[in-house]
Design an enzyme around this catalytic site. Sequence first.
Site, PDB file in Angstrom:
ATOM      1  N   ARG A  45       2.368   1.391  11.650  1.00 38.43           N
ATOM      2  CA  ARG A  45       3.199   0.598  12.543  1.00 38.43           C
ATOM      3  C   ARG A  45       2.891   0.902  14.015  1.00 38.43           C
ATOM      4  O   ARG A  45       3.151   0.082  14.892  1.00 38.43           O
ATOM      5  CB  ARG A  45       4.685   0.815  12.218  1.00 38.43           C
ATOM      6  CG  ARG A  45       4.984   0.487  10.741  1.00 38.43           C
ATOM      7  CD  ARG A  45       6.241  -0.278  10.544  1.00 38.43           C
ATOM      8  NE  ARG A  45       6.255  -1.529  11.259  1.00 38.43           N
ATOM      9  CZ  ARG A  45       7.307  -2.351  11.338  1.00 38.43           C
ATOM     10  NH1 ARG A  45       8.419  -2.033  10.720  1.00 38.43           N
ATOM     11  NH2 ARG A  45       7.253  -3.480  12.011  1.00 38.43           N
ATOM     12  N   GLU A  97      12.050   2.472  17.399  1.00 37.40           N
ATOM     13  CA  GLU A  97      11.860   1.465  16.347  1.00 37.40           C
ATOM     14  C   GLU A  97      12.478   0.120  16.727  1.00 37.40           C
ATOM     15  O   GLU A  97      12.652  -0.762  15.880  1.00 37.40           O
ATOM     16  CB  GLU A  97      12.426   1.982  15.023  1.00 37.40           C
ATOM     17  CG  GLU A  97      11.768   3.276  14.539  1.00 37.40           C
ATOM     18  CD  GLU A  97      10.456   3.079  13.766  1.00 37.40           C
ATOM     19  OE1 GLU A  97      10.358   2.115  12.992  1.00 37.40           O
ATOM     20  OE2 GLU A  97       9.528   3.905  13.935  1.00 37.40           O
ATOM     21  N   ALA A 101       0.816  -1.216   0.000  1.00 36.66           N
ATOM     22  CA  ALA A 101       0.000   0.000   0.000  1.00 36.66           C
ATOM     23  C   ALA A 101       0.851   1.268   0.000  1.00 36.66           C
ATOM     24  O   ALA A 101       0.311   2.375   0.020  1.00 36.66           O
ATOM     25  CB  ALA A 101      -0.956  -0.012   1.186  1.00 36.66           C
ATOM     26  N   GLY A 102       2.173   1.107   0.018  1.00 36.52           N
ATOM     27  CA  GLY A 102       3.050   2.288  -0.045  1.00 36.52           C
ATOM     28  C   GLY A 102       2.911   3.199   1.168  1.00 36.52           C
ATOM     29  O   GLY A 102       2.858   4.426   1.024  1.00 36.52           O
ATOM     30  N   LEU A 103       2.917   2.617   2.331  1.00 37.44           N
ATOM     31  CA  LEU A 103       2.609   3.399   3.536  1.00 37.44           C
ATOM     32  C   LEU A 103       3.815   4.036   4.205  1.00 37.44           C
ATOM     33  O   LEU A 103       3.650   4.847   5.108  1.00 37.44           O
ATOM     34  CB  LEU A 103       1.893   2.489   4.562  1.00 37.44           C
ATOM     35  CG  LEU A 103       0.566   1.887   4.106  1.00 37.44           C
ATOM     36  CD1 LEU A 103       0.019   0.949   5.182  1.00 37.44           C
ATOM     37  CD2 LEU A 103      -0.456   2.970   3.802  1.00 37.44           C
ATOM     38  N   ALA A 143      11.707   1.082  -1.111  1.00 39.75           N
ATOM     39  CA  ALA A 143      11.088  -0.123  -1.683  1.00 39.75           C
ATOM     40  C   ALA A 143       9.572  -0.064  -1.522  1.00 39.75           C
ATOM     41  O   ALA A 143       8.826  -0.372  -2.463  1.00 39.75           O
ATOM     42  CB  ALA A 143      11.647  -1.375  -1.002  1.00 39.75           C
ATOM     43  N   HIS A 148      16.022   2.789   8.786  1.00 42.30           N
ATOM     44  CA  HIS A 148      16.498   2.173  10.034  1.00 42.30           C
ATOM     45  C   HIS A 148      18.005   1.971   9.913  1.00 42.30           C
ATOM     46  O   HIS A 148      18.508   1.723   8.807  1.00 42.30           O
ATOM     47  CB  HIS A 148      15.857   0.792  10.267  1.00 42.30           C
ATOM     48  CG  HIS A 148      14.404   0.837  10.610  1.00 42.30           C
ATOM     49  ND1 HIS A 148      13.478  -0.013  10.047  1.00 42.30           N
ATOM     50  CD2 HIS A 148      13.718   1.620  11.471  1.00 42.30           C
ATOM     51  CE1 HIS A 148      12.283   0.245  10.553  1.00 42.30           C
ATOM     52  NE2 HIS A 148      12.404   1.235  11.415  1.00 42.30           N
ATOM     53  N   CYS A 181      15.409  -7.629   8.935  1.00 49.24           N
ATOM     54  CA  CYS A 181      14.148  -7.035   9.416  1.00 49.24           C
ATOM     55  C   CYS A 181      13.199  -8.107   9.931  1.00 49.24           C
ATOM     56  O   CYS A 181      12.391  -7.854  10.815  1.00 49.24           O
ATOM     57  CB  CYS A 181      13.419  -6.328   8.276  1.00 49.24           C
ATOM     58  SG  CYS A 181      14.312  -4.985   7.531  1.00 49.24           S
ATOM     59  N   ARG A 185      13.255   8.124  12.391  1.00 49.69           N
ATOM     60  CA  ARG A 185      12.244   7.410  13.189  1.00 49.69           C
ATOM     61  C   ARG A 185      12.673   7.152  14.630  1.00 49.69           C
ATOM     62  O   ARG A 185      11.832   6.954  15.503  1.00 49.69           O
ATOM     63  CB  ARG A 185      11.938   6.056  12.539  1.00 49.69           C
ATOM     64  CG  ARG A 185      11.339   6.147  11.155  1.00 49.69           C
ATOM     65  CD  ARG A 185      10.679   4.821  10.844  1.00 49.69           C
ATOM     66  NE  ARG A 185      10.465   4.588   9.444  1.00 49.69           N
ATOM     67  CZ  ARG A 185       9.887   3.494   8.976  1.00 49.69           C
ATOM     68  NH1 ARG A 185       9.501   2.545   9.809  1.00 49.69           N
ATOM     69  NH2 ARG A 185       9.718   3.328   7.690  1.00 49.69           N
ATOM     70  N   GLY A 218       9.982   7.384   3.137  1.00 50.35           N
ATOM     71  CA  GLY A 218      11.400   7.232   3.456  1.00 50.35           C
ATOM     72  C   GLY A 218      11.901   5.815   3.230  1.00 50.35           C
ATOM     73  O   GLY A 218      13.105   5.576   3.279  1.00 50.35           O
TER      74      GLY A 218
HETATM   75  O1  SUG Z   1       8.691   0.037   8.667  1.00 49.95           O
HETATM   76  N1  SUG Z   1       7.780  -1.523   5.667  1.00 49.95           N
HETATM   77  C1  SUG Z   1       8.527  -1.548   6.905  1.00 49.95           C
HETATM   78  C2  SUG Z   1       9.835  -2.243   6.709  1.00 49.95           C
HETATM   79  C3  SUG Z   1      10.515  -2.496   8.022  1.00 49.95           C
HETATM   80  C4  SUG Z   1      11.904  -2.977   7.849  1.00 49.95           C
HETATM   81  N2  SUG Z   1      12.464  -3.253   9.102  1.00 49.95           N
HETATM   82  C5  SUG Z   1      13.770  -3.071   9.432  1.00 49.95           C
HETATM   83  N3  SUG Z   1      14.554  -2.327   8.676  1.00 49.95           N
HETATM   84  N4  SUG Z   1      14.189  -3.570  10.517  1.00 49.95           N
HETATM   85  C6  SUG Z   1       8.734  -0.137   7.448  1.00 49.95           C
HETATM   86  O2  SUG Z   1       8.948   0.775   6.644  1.00 49.95           O
HETATM   87  C7  SUG Z   1       5.837  -1.104   4.314  1.00 49.95           C
HETATM   88  C8  SUG Z   1       4.344  -1.084   4.413  1.00 49.95           C
HETATM   89  C9  SUG Z   1       3.633  -0.626   3.183  1.00 49.95           C
HETATM   90  O3  SUG Z   1       4.153   0.213   2.480  1.00 49.95           O
HETATM   91  O4  SUG Z   1       2.502  -1.105   2.978  1.00 49.95           O
HETATM   92  C10 SUG Z   1       6.508  -1.174   5.649  1.00 49.95           C
HETATM   93  O5  SUG Z   1       5.894  -0.897   6.655  1.00 49.95           O
END
Ligand code: SUG
Length: 421
Positions: A133, A167, A19-21, A27, A235, A352, A199, A24
Amino acid sequence: MPIVEMNFDGLVGPSHNYAGLSLGNLASASHAGEASYPRAAALQGIAKMRHNMGLGLVQGLFAPLPRPNPVLLDALGLNAIDEADPAQRRLRAAAWSASSMWTANAATVSPAPDTADGRCHLTAANLVTMPHRSQEWPDTVRQLRLAFADTAHFAVHDAVPACFGDEGAANHMRMCVAHDAPGLELFVYGKTGGAFPARQHEQASRAVARLHGLDPARCLFIEQSGEAIAAGAFHNDVVAVANERVLFTHEQAFADPEGTYAAIRTKLPQAEIVVVPASAVSLADAIQSYLFNAQLLTLPTGEMGLVIPLEAWEMPSVRSWLDGMLASNGPIRRVLPVDVRQSMANGGGPACLRLRVVADPATIDPRFLLDEAKAALVERVVAAHWPEQIDPADLGSPALAESVITARAALLNALNLGELS
Ligand code: SUG
């Protein structure tokens, strides 16, 4: 039984979607709107767990949290939304996020040899910077209190107050001569003001260190480089990872790299710091390939292995640096690529997906520990119940909600974890 390092992976939940939430997280942004494959994603995650078990390591498992999250939907008045309003759809998507799979963000863990009361301390991460989150921690803490219920050996803390973003283990590293020896705990925080959110707040890290009863002489609070955050290192574990006496880091990970290395060497003279220069692997390549979002593991032979995503193995600059490293006499002796592409497309690599806990496995609720038979059982539940595909436009569909809820219930039933229903 001796205390050892265990990795608790989050099983990819049945609502896994793009969903691109995460602002920063490059991906997450670049895959926004694409179809996701929850069944394949969960099977990839289980294959990684099996891979690491096959190396002779203790592996644990956390269950996905309840999604769509009825608590968040109620609290934000999202049970009946205006479908034409993208802002409301985005908020609703938050309640469907399977982001608890990234258990490196579940909590910060300080093992017993580091703490004043000789117990292993865990503080759930409040994850307040990202709305999708921030809903995780109350359910996360419930699961942690079940898995680590033995209060003679564990203390599980609620998240620190929301005024300071935390985090969890993704911004925390531990260095030591051996897992069961006292460690040096490294807390990495960001400073706000850049293009993307920082974060991790310094005061959250300091609060966690106090709550865990750490010796201030064996803690370092390190500023993450603003350059790294701006390049997509949302992170610290996107640009650095530590295990025992080894820190493996990109040269642009920290605001003051030389000062950081010197402080580490002063406090832990045995430290070996493996720095990847930008001239060999640019920050952009490091972040795109997730080279550092690796599991740096001490194998039963005593040598260290680096479990990296396939994307890193396939990137020419990274591959040539890794080939050079393996040919040299460095502390990392093996490179082990794994396929977690479904998670990677949301910015979640091998590191992660796991929370490290150093403790005696016999003190942990066995329902959270994995063996081959349980891995096969979980695979069967996933194959039978996880949706094959989710289009972000499907989020909100009552039929999809029903199948996601049923899938999680089937897993909890199979694992005998009814308390989490
Ligand atoms: O918090 N992605 C997570 C990825 C977490 C990676 N964790 C570590 N680096 N330890 C985040 O950004 C994507 C959700 C979305 O776009 O739907 C997301 O939450």
